[in-house]
Design an enzyme around this catalytic site. Structure first.
Site, PDB file in Angstrom:
ATOM      1  N   HIS A  19      25.308 148.684  43.104  1.00  0.00           N
ATOM      2  CA  HIS A  19      24.060 147.929  43.300  1.00  0.00           C
ATOM      3  C   HIS A  19      23.045 148.755  44.103  1.00  0.00           C
ATOM      4  CE1 HIS A  19      26.758 144.112  43.193  1.00  0.00           C
ATOM      5  NE2 HIS A  19      26.027 144.065  42.096  1.00  0.00           N
ATOM      6  N   LYS A  43      29.175 128.456  41.033  1.00  0.00           N
ATOM      7  CA  LYS A  43      30.066 129.610  41.124  1.00  0.00           C
ATOM      8  C   LYS A  43      30.635 129.693  42.537  1.00  0.00           C
ATOM      9  CE  LYS A  43      29.655 134.447  39.706  1.00  0.00           C
ATOM     10  NZ  LYS A  43      28.704 135.414  39.159  1.00  0.00           N
ATOM     11  N   ARG A  92      26.001 148.860  33.197  1.00  0.00           N
ATOM     12  CA  ARG A  92      27.154 149.749  33.345  1.00  0.00           C
ATOM     13  C   ARG A  92      27.690 150.188  32.000  1.00  0.00           C
ATOM     14  NH1 ARG A  92      29.720 145.596  37.454  1.00  0.00           N
ATOM     15  NH2 ARG A  92      28.451 144.375  36.062  1.00  0.00           N
ATOM     16  N   SER A 130      31.666 143.940  41.864  1.00  0.00           N
ATOM     17  CA  SER A 130      32.016 143.149  43.051  1.00  0.00           C
ATOM     18  C   SER A 130      33.400 142.537  42.871  1.00  0.00           C
ATOM     19  CB  SER A 130      31.000 142.028  43.268  1.00  0.00           C
ATOM     20  OG  SER A 130      29.720 142.559  43.441  1.00  0.00           O
TER      21      SER A 130
HETATM   22  P1  ADP Z   1      25.496 138.771  38.426  1.00  0.00           P
HETATM   23  O1  ADP Z   1      26.554 137.873  39.008  1.00  0.00           O
HETATM   24  O2  ADP Z   1      24.142 138.186  38.282  1.00  0.00           O
HETATM   25  O3  ADP Z   1      25.937 139.591  37.226  1.00  0.00           O
HETATM   26  P2  ADP Z   1      25.980 141.019  40.123  1.00  0.00           P
HETATM   27  O4  ADP Z   1      25.845 140.928  41.591  1.00  0.00           O
HETATM   28  O5  ADP Z   1      27.341 141.166  39.585  1.00  0.00           O
HETATM   29  O6  ADP Z   1      25.224 139.792  39.586  1.00  0.00           O
HETATM   30  O7  ADP Z   1      25.098 142.208  39.566  1.00  0.00           O
HETATM   31  C1  ADP Z   1      23.696 142.204  39.646  1.00  0.00           C
HETATM   32  C2  ADP Z   1      23.147 143.251  38.701  1.00  0.00           C
HETATM   33  O8  ADP Z   1      23.622 144.542  39.090  1.00  0.00           O
HETATM   34  C3  ADP Z   1      23.565 143.078  37.245  1.00  0.00           C
HETATM   35  O9  ADP Z   1      22.480 143.499  36.441  1.00  0.00           O
HETATM   36  C4  ADP Z   1      24.725 144.021  37.093  1.00  0.00           C
HETATM   37  O10 ADP Z   1      24.868 144.454  35.755  1.00  0.00           O
HETATM   38  C5  ADP Z   1      24.281 145.162  38.000  1.00  0.00           C
HETATM   39  N1  ADP Z   1      25.402 145.948  38.502  1.00  0.00           N
HETATM   40  C6  ADP Z   1      26.505 145.504  39.131  1.00  0.00           C
HETATM   41  N2  ADP Z   1      27.330 146.543  39.443  1.00  0.00           N
HETATM   42  C7  ADP Z   1      26.726 147.673  38.977  1.00  0.00           C
HETATM   43  C8  ADP Z   1      27.063 149.063  38.950  1.00  0.00           C
HETATM   44  N3  ADP Z   1      28.220 149.493  39.439  1.00  0.00           N
HETATM   45  N4  ADP Z   1      26.190 149.913  38.382  1.00  0.00           N
HETATM   46  C9  ADP Z   1      25.031 149.455  37.869  1.00  0.00           C
HETATM   47  N5  ADP Z   1      24.658 148.176  37.837  1.00  0.00           N
HETATM   48  C10 ADP Z   1      25.483 147.277  38.386  1.00  0.00           C
END
Ligand code: ADP
Length: 163
Positions: A19, A43, A92, A130
């Site tokens: 992130h 959630k 990703r 995460s």
């Molecule tokens: P959500 O629950 O809305 O998917 P996340 O917190 O998991 O939110 O992720 C927020 C954004 O960051 C999403 O667009 C996700 O694809 C992106 N993201 C999460 N991890 C990575 C990573 N390792 N590399 C690039 N983008 C990421």
């Protein structure tokens, strides 16, 4: 020149180096970036909204044009209220694509003025989520380079590990 404010929404439960990398790249392109933690009553989250914001704030403190906030309800409503026109999302792998594609089209339908920008991650972050990070700490393992130090500390506290 226009002053462009972008919003990077997500669960950030917790924020990972993946992130942070996306936030750094977005902050280099847009004038202002708000990283916004989504409050989703549907959630079950591991960290509270306050904890997620606090970790994100510390992890992003090196970026002067980045702020951290939280929001509930419909993303486009929050954006209209706060006058954001740009959504940042990270990609990703192809597995992210379908969901992101659908969400971007839906948001566009709801609010044609809002644009979604995708930033493709680098291979070294492509496996970080995460979810995976939480599982790793829950089961007592540690993988360096996945989360910033503040998150590492909080994960250890949360899952009762002493060192
Ligand atoms: P959500 O629950 O809305 O998917 P996340 O917190 O998991 O939110 O992720 C927020 C954004 O960051 C999403 O667009 C996700 O694809 C992106 N993201 C999460 N991890 C990575 C990573 N390792 N590399 C690039 N983008 C990421």
């Amino acid at each position: 020149m226009k002053h462009t404010r972008a919003l990077y929404p997500g669960s950030f439960d917790p924020i990972t180096n993946g992130h942070i990398y996306i936030a750094e790249r977005a902050a280099a392109v847009f004038d202002e970036l708000e990283v916004s933690v989504l409050i989703n009553p549907q959630k079950q989250s591991t960290f509270t909204t306050e904890e997620r914001c606090e970790m994100a704030k510390e992890a992003l403190a090196h970026l002067p044009n980045v702020t951290v906030n939280h929001f509930g309800g419909l993303l486009v409503d929050y954006m209209k209220q706060q006058k954001f026109r740009v959504i940042i999302r990270g990609l990703r792998a192809m597995s992210d694509f379908e969901y992101e594609f659908q969400t971007a089209l839906m948001n566009r339908q709801l609010s044609p003025d809002i644009e979604t920008f995708f930033i493709v991650t680098e291979a070294r972050y492509s496996y970080i989520s995460s979810n995976a990070v939480r599982d790793i700490y829950r089961f007592g393992a540690v993988v360096p380079g996945m989360v910033p130090p503040i998150v590492e500390r909080k994960l250890r506290e949360k899952f009762h590990r002493s060192e």
